[in-house]
Design a protein around this motif. Sequence first.
Motif, PDB file in Angstrom:
ATOM      1  N   VAL A 130       0.859  -1.190   0.000  1.00  0.00           N
ATOM      2  CA  VAL A 130       0.000   0.000   0.000  1.00  0.00           C
ATOM      3  C   VAL A 130       0.892   1.235   0.000  1.00  0.00           C
ATOM      4  O   VAL A 130       1.669   1.451   0.920  1.00  0.00           O
ATOM      5  CB  VAL A 130      -0.937   0.016   1.229  1.00  0.00           C
ATOM      6  CG1 VAL A 130      -1.788   1.274   1.246  1.00  0.00           C
ATOM      7  CG2 VAL A 130      -1.814  -1.235   1.252  1.00  0.00           C
ATOM      8  N   LYS A 131       0.790   2.029  -1.050  1.00  0.00           N
ATOM      9  CA  LYS A 131       1.586   3.256  -1.192  1.00  0.00           C
ATOM     10  C   LYS A 131       0.645   4.448  -1.282  1.00  0.00           C
ATOM     11  O   LYS A 131      -0.349   4.410  -2.008  1.00  0.00           O
ATOM     12  CB  LYS A 131       2.466   3.215  -2.451  1.00  0.00           C
ATOM     13  CG  LYS A 131       3.345   1.984  -2.564  1.00  0.00           C
ATOM     14  CD  LYS A 131       4.461   1.992  -1.559  1.00  0.00           C
ATOM     15  CE  LYS A 131       5.355   0.792  -1.788  1.00  0.00           C
ATOM     16  NZ  LYS A 131       5.730   0.084  -0.619  1.00  0.00           N
ATOM     17  N   ILE A 132       0.975   5.500  -0.561  1.00  0.00           N
ATOM     18  CA  ILE A 132       0.194   6.728  -0.577  1.00  0.00           C
ATOM     19  C   ILE A 132       0.970   7.790  -1.351  1.00  0.00           C
ATOM     20  O   ILE A 132       2.116   8.085  -1.036  1.00  0.00           O
ATOM     21  CB  ILE A 132      -0.079   7.247   0.862  1.00  0.00           C
ATOM     22  CG1 ILE A 132      -0.607   6.138   1.775  1.00  0.00           C
ATOM     23  CG2 ILE A 132      -1.007   8.454   0.834  1.00  0.00           C
ATOM     24  CD1 ILE A 132      -1.915   5.539   1.358  1.00  0.00           C
ATOM     25  N   ASP A 133       0.331   8.323  -2.381  1.00  0.00           N
ATOM     26  CA  ASP A 133       0.902   9.408  -3.168  1.00  0.00           C
ATOM     27  C   ASP A 133       0.209  10.695  -2.704  1.00  0.00           C
ATOM     28  O   ASP A 133      -0.888  11.022  -3.150  1.00  0.00           O
ATOM     29  CB  ASP A 133       0.647   9.146  -4.658  1.00  0.00           C
ATOM     30  CG  ASP A 133       1.153  10.256  -5.562  1.00  0.00           C
ATOM     31  OD1 ASP A 133       1.507  11.341  -5.059  1.00  0.00           O
ATOM     32  OD2 ASP A 133       1.157  10.039  -6.794  1.00  0.00           O
ATOM     33  N   LEU A 138      -3.465   9.934  -4.224  1.00  0.00           N
ATOM     34  CA  LEU A 138      -3.787   8.599  -4.718  1.00  0.00           C
ATOM     35  C   LEU A 138      -3.307   7.528  -3.743  1.00  0.00           C
ATOM     36  O   LEU A 138      -2.293   7.697  -3.060  1.00  0.00           O
ATOM     37  CB  LEU A 138      -3.126   8.351  -6.067  1.00  0.00           C
ATOM     38  CG  LEU A 138      -3.598   9.210  -7.242  1.00  0.00           C
ATOM     39  CD1 LEU A 138      -2.724   8.954  -8.458  1.00  0.00           C
ATOM     40  CD2 LEU A 138      -5.061   8.938  -7.552  1.00  0.00           C
ATOM     41  N   ILE A 139      -4.042   6.433  -3.719  1.00  0.00           N
ATOM     42  CA  ILE A 139      -3.600   5.223  -3.023  1.00  0.00           C
ATOM     43  C   ILE A 139      -3.301   4.212  -4.115  1.00  0.00           C
ATOM     44  O   ILE A 139      -4.099   4.023  -5.047  1.00  0.00           O
ATOM     45  CB  ILE A 139      -4.689   4.666  -2.094  1.00  0.00           C
ATOM     46  CG1 ILE A 139      -4.951   5.625  -0.941  1.00  0.00           C
ATOM     47  CG2 ILE A 139      -4.289   3.301  -1.558  1.00  0.00           C
ATOM     48  CD1 ILE A 139      -6.025   5.143   0.004  1.00  0.00           C
ATOM     49  N   LYS A 140      -2.156   3.550  -4.002  1.00  0.00           N
ATOM     50  CA  LYS A 140      -1.772   2.503  -4.946  1.00  0.00           C
ATOM     51  C   LYS A 140      -1.597   1.217  -4.143  1.00  0.00           C
ATOM     52  O   LYS A 140      -0.800   1.165  -3.210  1.00  0.00           O
ATOM     53  CB  LYS A 140      -0.474   2.865  -5.658  1.00  0.00           C
ATOM     54  CG  LYS A 140      -0.596   4.132  -6.488  1.00  0.00           C
ATOM     55  CD  LYS A 140       0.718   4.531  -7.114  1.00  0.00           C
ATOM     56  CE  LYS A 140       0.552   5.845  -7.886  1.00  0.00           C
ATOM     57  NZ  LYS A 140       1.788   6.284  -8.494  1.00  0.00           N
ATOM     58  N   ILE A 141      -2.365   0.207  -4.519  1.00  0.00           N
ATOM     59  CA  ILE A 141      -2.334  -1.072  -3.806  1.00  0.00           C
ATOM     60  C   ILE A 141      -1.917  -2.166  -4.781  1.00  0.00           C
ATOM     61  O   ILE A 141      -2.516  -2.324  -5.847  1.00  0.00           O
ATOM     62  CB  ILE A 141      -3.711  -1.411  -3.205  1.00  0.00           C
ATOM     63  CG1 ILE A 141      -4.121  -0.350  -2.183  1.00  0.00           C
ATOM     64  CG2 ILE A 141      -3.693  -2.794  -2.568  1.00  0.00           C
ATOM     65  CD1 ILE A 141      -5.521  -0.535  -1.628  1.00  0.00           C
ATOM     66  N   LYS A 142      -0.898  -2.919  -4.394  1.00  0.00           N
ATOM     67  CA  LYS A 142      -0.499  -4.122  -5.142  1.00  0.00           C
ATOM     68  C   LYS A 142      -1.370  -5.252  -4.602  1.00  0.00           C
ATOM     69  O   LYS A 142      -1.290  -5.597  -3.434  1.00  0.00           O
ATOM     70  CB  LYS A 142       0.993  -4.416  -4.944  1.00  0.00           C
ATOM     71  CG  LYS A 142       1.495  -5.552  -5.782  1.00  0.00           C
ATOM     72  CD  LYS A 142       1.447  -5.172  -7.228  1.00  0.00           C
ATOM     73  CE  LYS A 142       2.410  -5.940  -8.070  1.00  0.00           C
ATOM     74  NZ  LYS A 142       2.294  -5.566  -9.470  1.00  0.00           N
ATOM     75  N   ASN A 143      -2.235  -5.759  -5.441  1.00  0.00           N
ATOM     76  CA  ASN A 143      -3.227  -6.738  -5.027  1.00  0.00           C
ATOM     77  C   ASN A 143      -2.908  -8.102  -5.633  1.00  0.00           C
ATOM     78  O   ASN A 143      -2.611  -8.196  -6.812  1.00  0.00           O
ATOM     79  CB  ASN A 143      -4.615  -6.266  -5.504  1.00  0.00           C
ATOM     80  CG  ASN A 143      -5.705  -7.230  -5.161  1.00  0.00           C
ATOM     81  OD1 ASN A 143      -5.725  -7.806  -4.088  1.00  0.00           O
ATOM     82  ND2 ASN A 143      -6.627  -7.415  -6.092  1.00  0.00           N
TER      83      ASN A 143
END
Length: 185
Positions: A130-133, A138-143
């Motif tokens: 989970v990365k917060i930009d 933006l939230i970027k989630i590796k799922n």
Amino acid sequence: MKKPLLILFILVTNIGCGQEISKTQLESDFLDYSNLISKREYEKAVDYMPTDFWSVYEKNEFLTKMERIGKQMDSISINNIEIVNISETIKSNNKKFRVITYSSDLVFDSSKISERVIEKYKSQFGIENVKIDTINNLIKIKNNSHMISVYDNGLEKWKYLEFNGQSISKIYGIETWAELNKYVR
């Protein structure tokens, strides 16, 4: 004596190539299906779903539900869909299945999401995924997710269904769900 050996060689070679073509088809069709879902092209995507699914669920009702869910998830982008692993063929209740493990990047607006929800995402997907930009909100989630593929003998194609215990049990039986569940890591 040489002729029977040649015929045996051709048969073995064709069987081996047929399985490889089938796996290549499985991978290609899975990525096509996944891309249709991510683009919210549900009318086309349902053609990639198992025939057995439609004996339990009504197609127009299902499409309406998919459209409604799609609108709720309108702000979520699904990118970089990649196959991580494909299980060996699993035979259960006279059907052939494979479990596909795949990854994708989920990207969505974080401006209206509370810190508590972000912590829940970190717990669910892993802190490292989970990365917060903060610059672009933006939230970027590796799922990582699972899907099953079902071999449709009549069509000689692999078809796809999200790995959902309730649906799999309802369509293929609890025994099949338990067998497939062994391949989910």
